[in-house]
Design an enzyme around this catalytic site. Structure first.
Site, PDB file in Angstrom:
ATOM      1  N   HIS A   1      12.058   3.507  12.131  1.00 51.01           N
ATOM      2  CA  HIS A   1      12.796   4.085  10.998  1.00 51.01           C
ATOM      3  C   HIS A   1      12.928   5.587  11.191  1.00 51.01           C
ATOM      4  CE1 HIS A   1      12.382   0.759   7.766  1.00 51.01           C
ATOM      5  NE2 HIS A   1      12.328   0.226   8.976  1.00 51.01           N
TER       6      HIS A   1
ATOM      7  N   TYR B   1      10.819   4.848  -1.869  1.00 52.30           N
ATOM      8  CA  TYR B   1       9.732   5.272  -2.756  1.00 52.30           C
ATOM      9  C   TYR B   1      10.381   5.642  -4.078  1.00 52.30           C
ATOM     10  CZ  TYR B   1       6.619   5.803   1.325  1.00 52.30           C
ATOM     11  OH  TYR B   1       5.857   5.591   2.448  1.00 52.30           O
TER      12      TYR B   1
ATOM     13  N   PRO C   1      -2.834   5.284  -0.549  1.00 49.43           N
ATOM     14  CA  PRO C   1      -1.901   4.777   0.459  1.00 49.43           C
ATOM     15  C   PRO C   1      -0.460   5.281   0.350  1.00 49.43           C
ATOM     16  CG  PRO C   1      -2.418   3.065  -1.136  1.00 49.43           C
ATOM     17  CD  PRO C   1      -3.286   4.229  -1.460  1.00 49.43           C
TER      18      PRO C   1
ATOM     19  N   LYS D   1      -1.218   6.727   5.711  1.00 51.18           N
ATOM     20  CA  LYS D   1      -2.006   7.501   6.676  1.00 51.18           C
ATOM     21  C   LYS D   1      -3.336   6.874   7.076  1.00 51.18           C
ATOM     22  CE  LYS D   1       0.201  11.716   6.131  1.00 51.18           C
ATOM     23  NZ  LYS D   1       0.952  11.874   7.344  1.00 51.18           N
TER      24      LYS D   1
ATOM     25  N   TYR E   1       4.578  14.010   6.264  1.00 50.33           N
ATOM     26  CA  TYR E   1       4.661  12.543   6.198  1.00 50.33           C
ATOM     27  C   TYR E   1       4.443  11.931   7.587  1.00 50.33           C
ATOM     28  CZ  TYR E   1       6.454   7.883   5.009  1.00 50.33           C
ATOM     29  OH  TYR E   1       6.587   6.535   4.819  1.00 50.33           O
TER      30      TYR E   1
HETATM   31  P1  FAD Z   1     -10.887  -1.846   7.882  1.00 53.52           P
HETATM   32  O1  FAD Z   1      -9.510  -2.226   8.196  1.00 53.52           O
HETATM   33  O2  FAD Z   1     -11.360  -1.969   6.468  1.00 53.52           O
HETATM   34  O3  FAD Z   1     -11.838  -2.708   8.819  1.00 53.52           O
HETATM   35  C1  FAD Z   1     -13.223  -2.795   8.634  1.00 53.52           C
HETATM   36  C2  FAD Z   1     -13.727  -4.093   9.203  1.00 53.52           C
HETATM   37  O4  FAD Z   1     -15.157  -4.121   9.095  1.00 53.52           O
HETATM   38  C3  FAD Z   1     -13.218  -5.306   8.440  1.00 53.52           C
HETATM   39  O5  FAD Z   1     -12.696  -6.245   9.356  1.00 53.52           O
HETATM   40  C4  FAD Z   1     -14.445  -5.830   7.718  1.00 53.52           C
HETATM   41  O6  FAD Z   1     -14.419  -7.239   7.542  1.00 53.52           O
HETATM   42  C5  FAD Z   1     -15.559  -5.393   8.657  1.00 53.52           C
HETATM   43  N1  FAD Z   1     -16.866  -5.268   8.001  1.00 53.52           N
HETATM   44  C6  FAD Z   1     -17.140  -4.719   6.796  1.00 53.52           C
HETATM   45  N2  FAD Z   1     -18.454  -4.790   6.548  1.00 53.52           N
HETATM   46  C7  FAD Z   1     -19.022  -5.378   7.612  1.00 53.52           C
HETATM   47  C8  FAD Z   1     -20.348  -5.734   7.932  1.00 53.52           C
HETATM   48  N3  FAD Z   1     -21.361  -5.497   7.083  1.00 53.52           N
HETATM   49  N4  FAD Z   1     -20.606  -6.335   9.108  1.00 53.52           N
HETATM   50  C9  FAD Z   1     -19.578  -6.584   9.973  1.00 53.52           C
HETATM   51  N5  FAD Z   1     -18.291  -6.288   9.724  1.00 53.52           N
HETATM   52  C10 FAD Z   1     -18.019  -5.688   8.550  1.00 53.52           C
HETATM   53  N6  FAD Z   1      -2.497   2.981   6.451  1.00 53.52           N
HETATM   54  C11 FAD Z   1      -1.480   3.417   7.225  1.00 53.52           C
HETATM   55  O7  FAD Z   1      -1.708   4.178   8.180  1.00 53.52           O
HETATM   56  N7  FAD Z   1      -0.190   3.018   6.985  1.00 53.52           N
HETATM   57  C12 FAD Z   1       0.125   2.211   5.938  1.00 53.52           C
HETATM   58  O8  FAD Z   1       1.288   1.834   5.773  1.00 53.52           O
HETATM   59  C13 FAD Z   1      -0.925   1.788   5.077  1.00 53.52           C
HETATM   60  N8  FAD Z   1      -0.650   0.981   4.042  1.00 53.52           N
HETATM   61  C14 FAD Z   1      -1.683   0.524   3.287  1.00 53.52           C
HETATM   62  C15 FAD Z   1      -1.388  -0.320   2.218  1.00 53.52           C
HETATM   63  C16 FAD Z   1      -2.417  -0.806   1.428  1.00 53.52           C
HETATM   64  C17 FAD Z   1      -2.092  -1.678   0.247  1.00 53.52           C
HETATM   65  C18 FAD Z   1      -3.767  -0.500   1.740  1.00 53.52           C
HETATM   66  C19 FAD Z   1      -4.901  -1.066   0.918  1.00 53.52           C
HETATM   67  C20 FAD Z   1      -4.057   0.317   2.805  1.00 53.52           C
HETATM   68  C21 FAD Z   1      -3.024   0.840   3.581  1.00 53.52           C
HETATM   69  N9  FAD Z   1      -3.292   1.678   4.660  1.00 53.52           N
HETATM   70  C22 FAD Z   1      -2.271   2.181   5.396  1.00 53.52           C
HETATM   71  C23 FAD Z   1      -4.684   2.003   5.017  1.00 53.52           C
HETATM   72  C24 FAD Z   1      -5.239   1.087   6.129  1.00 53.52           C
HETATM   73  O9  FAD Z   1      -5.043  -0.273   5.817  1.00 53.52           O
HETATM   74  C25 FAD Z   1      -6.733   1.372   6.343  1.00 53.52           C
HETATM   75  O10 FAD Z   1      -6.930   2.751   6.403  1.00 53.52           O
HETATM   76  C26 FAD Z   1      -7.248   0.709   7.621  1.00 53.52           C
HETATM   77  O11 FAD Z   1      -7.427  -0.674   7.421  1.00 53.52           O
HETATM   78  C27 FAD Z   1      -8.590   1.321   8.067  1.00 53.52           C
HETATM   79  O12 FAD Z   1      -9.058   0.655   9.203  1.00 53.52           O
HETATM   80  P2  FAD Z   1     -10.608   0.534   9.496  1.00 53.52           P
HETATM   81  O13 FAD Z   1     -10.720  -0.191  10.779  1.00 53.52           O
HETATM   82  O14 FAD Z   1     -11.246   1.854   9.352  1.00 53.52           O
HETATM   83  O15 FAD Z   1     -11.201  -0.346   8.297  1.00 53.52           O
HETATM   84  C1  DHB Z   2       3.651   0.495   3.309  1.00 52.01           C
HETATM   85  C2  DHB Z   2       2.485   0.981   2.802  1.00 52.01           C
HETATM   86  C3  DHB Z   2       2.426   2.294   2.403  1.00 52.01           C
HETATM   87  O1  DHB Z   2       1.275   2.788   1.923  1.00 52.01           O
HETATM   88  C4  DHB Z   2       3.532   3.117   2.508  1.00 52.01           C
HETATM   89  O2  DHB Z   2       3.441   4.393   2.106  1.00 52.01           O
HETATM   90  C5  DHB Z   2       4.686   2.617   3.035  1.00 52.01           C
HETATM   91  C6  DHB Z   2       4.753   1.300   3.432  1.00 52.01           C
HETATM   92  C7  DHB Z   2       3.709  -0.925   3.737  1.00 52.01           C
HETATM   93  O3  DHB Z   2       2.718  -1.631   3.536  1.00 52.01           O
HETATM   94  O4  DHB Z   2       4.741  -1.362   4.260  1.00 52.01           O
END
Ligand code: FAD
Ligand code: DHB
Length: 396
Positions: free
Chosen positions: A77, A206, A298, A302, A390
């Site tokens: 995009h 948005y 979110p 990021k 962004y």
């Molecule tokens: P997580 O993805 O939370 O992974 C942690 C892992 O550890 C999980 O698999 C969990 O099961 C495991 N775990 C937890 N506790 C234990 C334990 N005790 N023992 C073993 N395993 C364990 N970010 C973006 O950059 N772009 C986006 O568009 C975006 N959109 C988002 C939309 C939503 C609705 C949400 C909620 C988040 C969004 N994010 C986005 C943020 C992004 O999803 C998270 O920042 C990302 O998942 C972080 O990755 P992580 O590996 O640090 O943690």
């Molecule tokens: C999505 C999530 C976001 O937080 C955002 O800013 C844009 C898109 C998505 O899940 O597609």
């Protein structure tokens, strides 16, 4: 129960984007690691979360040879819409910054990384339980857990990476008094849905609306991802599918009659909107990365990109520490990650406040927010600064 003892250089807790990417980057540098995940492979590969990847994340996936499917199925995009006053105001990201974003689901990145681990026989242990961290202040920390067969395991490591997200055990394993926590909660949450229907617009929208924020995003030409601002204490059972569509249609309405294409909802979840930073991101031989150390709201996409930026740095630091006896990158790991984290935090909070309806704001504050939106899209330098924030900072 007998306890098996295993030795590995790096024990990684959590198979989200942070843990999986760290394990793979370490492998590419010849450092051996084991990933421990409490859920099963299917759960990790299906969990609907992030959708927007910044260019540094995309470039890294390509550089490490995992960009093939992203190249075919990822949706590049070059801009997005800020929708307010019932009109679209496009932010031309590429024109303003030379960069783009790519829509490619987090679970697709997880699938690509898990497949790459399987092909190279790199260990990921799914469905482990009772993970506990010990001796973090020493040069031989260890992780104990119960594996999927019910056997107790003691993993002796040279370093442990806490990549277990916000609710994981790693951060809580640090002695009290080590971490300083900074938090902020917004007085609303997001209801996110995945709809089996083609996107209704070519780009992300948005929308700031007097009834609350709404976001139109996508996952593929057949799947639309949508979000609605809801009350903090609201619950899924208050949102039957018809109500979700009705509210989305109202908030995304335009003067020229925009209509969303509706379809069956495949997934529905609630995400509270809050910010969290734990400092420092390491103690002894435990290094925190991704959501285990920080949460950004979110709105500015990021969180996953920050997680990837952390582990890129951490892989380098651990390689230097364990293979070159050079402790310097590990010593500066936290400080250098936190600089990027606070930058993203600042932008994500600003974007959140600008687009959401604050139930506690008075009419004066609402007029100020509208003025900020109008300025962001009408001043080229304001738009360029917004677009630059962004798309995010490049990885060093
Ligand atoms: P997580 O993805 O939370 O992974 C942690 C892992 O550890 C999980 O698999 C969990 O099961 C495991 N775990 C937890 N506790 C234990 C334990 N005790 N023992 C073993 N395993 C364990 N970010 C973006 O950059 N772009 C986006 O568009 C975006 N959109 C988002 C939309 C939503 C609705 C949400 C909620 C988040 C969004 N994010 C986005 C943020 C992004 O999803 C998270 O920042 C990302 O998942 C972080 O990755 P992580 O590996 O640090 O943690
Ligand atoms: C999505 C999530 C976001 O937080 C955002 O800013 C844009 C898109 C998505 O899940 O597609």
């Amino acid at each position: 129960m007998t306890t098996h003892t295993r030795d590995v250089e790096v024990g990684i807790v959590g198979a989200g984007p942070a843990g999986l990417m760290l394990s793979y980057l370490l492998h590419l540098q010849g450092v051996e690691a084991v990933v421990l995940e409490k859920h099963g492979r299917h759960h990790v590969e299906q969990r609907v979360r992030a959708g927007v990847c910044g260019q540094p994340t995309v470039d890294l996936l390509r550089d490490i040879g995992l960009g093939a499917r992203l190249g075919l199925e990822g949706l590049p995009h070059h801009g997005f819409s800020l929708r307010f006053d019932r009109r679209d105001h496009r932010v031309p990201l590429t024109e303003l910054t030379g960069k783009r974003i790519t829509v490619y689901g987090q679970q697709e990145i997880a699938k690509d990384l898990i497949r790459a681990h399987a092909e190279k026989n790199l260990p990921i242990e799914f469905e482990v339980s009772d993970v506990a961290l010990h001796d973090l202040d020493t040069e031989r920390p260890c992780v104990t857990y119960v594996d999927a067969d019910g056997d107790a395991v003691r993993l002796r490591c040279a370093a442990v990476a806490g990549c277990d997200g916000f609710d994981g055990v790693s951060r809580h394993s640090l002695p009290s008094g080590v971490l300083t926590v900074y938090e902020h909660e917004f007085p609303y949450a997001w209801l996110g849905v995945l709809a089996h229907t083609p996107p209704s617009h070519g780009e992300l929208i948005y929308a700031a609306h007097e009834r609350g924020f709404a976001l139109h995003s996508m996952r593929s030409p057949e799947l639309t991802r949508l979000y609605l601002q809801i009350d903090l204490d609201d619950r899924l059972e208050h949102w039957p599918d018809e109500r979700v569509w009705e509210e989305l249609q109202r908030r995304l309405d335009t003067v020229d009659g925009f209509r969303l294409r509706e379809g069956p909802l495949l997934d529905k979840s609630i995400t509270p909107m809050f910010c969290f930073v734990a400092e420092p991101m390491c103690h002894g031989r435990l290094f925190l990365a991704g959501d285990a150390a920080h949460i950004v709201p979110p709105t500015g996409p990021k969180g996953m990109n920050l997680a990837v930026a952390d582990v890129r740095r951490l892989a380098h630091a651990l390689h230097r520490l364990l293979r070159r006896c050079d402790p310097e990158p590990a010593r500066t790991y936290s400080e250098s990650c936190l600089r990027r984290v606070w930058c993203a935090q600042q932008f994500s909070c600003q974007m959140t406040a600008m687009l959401h309806r604050d139930p506690d704001a008075d009419d004066f504050a609402r007029r100020l927010t509208l003025a900020q939106l109008r300025h962001t899209v009408s001043s080229r330098s304001a738009a360029a600064s917004f677009a630059e924030d962004y798309v995010g900072l490049p990885f060093e």
